[in-house]
Design an enzyme around this catalytic site. Structure first.
Site, mmCIF file in Angstrom:
data_model
loop_
_atom_site.group_PDB
_atom_site.id
_atom_site.type_symbol
_atom_site.label_atom_id
_atom_site.label_comp_id
_atom_site.label_asym_id
_atom_site.label_seq_id
_atom_site.Cartn_x
_atom_site.Cartn_y
_atom_site.Cartn_z
ATOM 1 N N TYR A 1 0.826 -1.210 0.000
ATOM 2 C CA TYR A 1 0.000 0.000 0.000
ATOM 3 C C TYR A 1 0.860 1.259 0.000
ATOM 4 O O TYR A 1 0.358 2.354 0.227
ATOM 5 C CB TYR A 1 -0.939 0.004 1.210
ATOM 6 N N ASP B 1 -1.620 -18.213 2.645
ATOM 7 C CA ASP B 1 -2.585 -19.011 1.880
ATOM 8 C C ASP B 1 -3.217 -20.071 2.781
ATOM 9 O O ASP B 1 -4.425 -20.324 2.725
ATOM 10 C CB ASP B 1 -1.954 -19.618 0.618
ATOM 11 N N ASP C 1 -11.224 -9.126 5.726
ATOM 12 C CA ASP C 1 -12.496 -9.187 4.992
ATOM 13 C C ASP C 1 -13.049 -10.610 5.028
ATOM 14 O O ASP C 1 -14.243 -10.828 5.217
ATOM 15 C CB ASP C 1 -12.288 -8.792 3.513
ATOM 16 N N LYS D 1 4.341 -14.881 3.970
ATOM 17 C CA LYS D 1 4.649 -15.728 2.809
ATOM 18 C C LYS D 1 6.160 -15.698 2.614
ATOM 19 O O LYS D 1 6.677 -15.430 1.514
ATOM 20 C CB LYS D 1 3.870 -15.166 1.589
ATOM 21 N N ASP E 1 -5.523 -6.967 4.994
ATOM 22 C CA ASP E 1 -6.760 -6.474 4.389
ATOM 23 C C ASP E 1 -7.605 -7.664 3.915
ATOM 24 O O ASP E 1 -8.813 -7.747 4.180
ATOM 25 C CB ASP E 1 -6.394 -5.568 3.196
#
Ligand code: NAD
Length: 342
Positions: free
Chosen positions: A132, A211, A239, A178, A235
């Site tokens: 971001y 993941d 959600d 990751k 983010d």
């Protein structure tokens, strides 16, 4: 003696004005029912709708307004997507005020159909860096590059925040990353988390690839307590966690820095529902509870949360996302009435 707070209110775009007005109604009810709490609401303009008039989604007057307030209640805003358009106003505010911790609680609510009962987790997302950062460019026609900036300093800061939070809850922190692929950037993040862990031997620490975390959130969401991660992963995971608990319309988020806090629903401006008085205002109402908690007004914060839970338990007022047909204003009136009765 009455405590007085100035609250900046940015209504935002799309469904923003309706959910923000609904939340202010509940704050007014809290104020009425508390002898020693005074809230001054200062309204500012920000969001997509400002661009035509001001050439920006965050005008200078609004920045000045934010600077003289104790906290901000922010409605969702539509993010401009055209090349060269201003970047998201939320991202600008987070960066400008160094609101480094994005805290997003997700929990099961009574009478709300969720994937599993007994979910009570919090995603703590690093809010100022990662993908971001806005550092994105086209190297050659058809070849784009986005910079994923991760620093040790920011990673230590968010890890410290997450450990403190976990220590006050179930003492269980999971960090999602990751690092098997993003070895440098998530390597820095992971080392920071492991370094801070030495100060918190009472907090159990797990690590999980992001993941795998998305799968675990569907399969066993009740096993998470606090999850800490980098910006984009946080983010996405928050959600997902919000939907696992029933509806995006229930999930609130806090953006917290050293000296300022901004509070908002996790959801966006859902433009197709604009001015239909149909969406769920609870996410924004719960954001006001987080705001009062941040300001140190624990009793007032708890009152809002309790009123939301009572209204949901009774099941008489339910918006469309919860399978009912109540309006946004009916939901906020019901919660405000409960606040006054508590
Ligand atoms: P969105 O969250 O606005 O809407 C997705 C869907 O979620 C909606 O169609 C609706 O079905 C449901 N939903 C959202 N809020 C709800 C509510 N209060 N009650 C009931 N159901 C609700 O996501 P989007 O459509 O991807 O984004 C729309 C705009 O919002 C975009 O411009 C996006 O960039 C922006 N956005 C802003 C923020 C923010 O201001 N912090 C956050 C996310 C998205």
């Amino acid at each position: 003696m009455s405590k007085v707070y100035s609250i900046a209110v940015l209504k935002g775009d799309g469904i923003g004005p309706e959910v923000t007005e609904a939340a202010v109604k509940v704050l007014e009810a809290v104020q009425k029912s508390s002898k020693n709490l005074t809230l001054h609401f200062l309204y500012g303009e920000a969001g997509y709708h400002c661009i035509a008039e001001h050439g920006t989604n965050l005008p200078e007057e609004t920045i000045a307004l934010l600077k003289k307030t104790d906290a901000c209640l922010k409605g969702p805003m539509t993010t401009p997507e055209e090349t060269g358009a201003p970047i998201s106003a939320a991202v600008k505010i987070r960066t400008m005020f160094n609101l480094y911790a994005n805290v997003r609680p997700c929990r099961s609510f009574p009478n709300v159909e969720a994937l599993k009962p007994n979910i009570d987790l919090i995603v703590v997302r690093e809010n100022t860096q990662g993908l971001y950062s806005g550092a994105e460019f086209e190297l050659a026609p058809g070849t784009g590059i986005a910079l994923r900036i991760i620093t040790r300093e920011a990673s230590l800061r968010i890890a410290e925040y997450a450990f403190k939070l976990a220590r006050n809850r179930k003492k269980h922190l999971t960090y999602a990353h990751k690092a098997n692929i993003l070895r440098v950037t998530d390597g820095i993040f992971n080392n920071a988390v492991k370094g801070v862990a030495l100060k918190y031997p009472d907090v159990a620490l797990d690590d999980v690839h992001v993941d795998a975390a998305t799968m675990q959130l569907i399969k066993k969401p009740e096993t998470f307590d606090v999850i800490v991660t980098t910006n984009l992963f946080g983010d996405i995971l928050s959600d997902e966690a919000a939907q696992v608990t029933g509806s995006l319309g229930l999930a609130a988020g806090a953006n917290i820095g050293e000296t300022y806090g901004m509070f908002e629903p996790v959801h966006g401006s859902a433009p197709k529902y604009t001015r239909q008085n149909r969406v769920n205002p609870i996410a924004t109402i719960m954001a006001t509870s987080m705001m009062l908690d941040y300001l140190g007004e624990k009793a007032a914060a708890a009152k809002i949360e309790k009123a939301v839970i009572i209204v949901l338990s009774e099941g008489k007022v339910r918006t469309a996302d919860l399978g009912g047909s109540s309006t946004t204003s009916e939901m906020s009136e019901a919660i405000a009435a409960k606040v006054k009765a508590l």
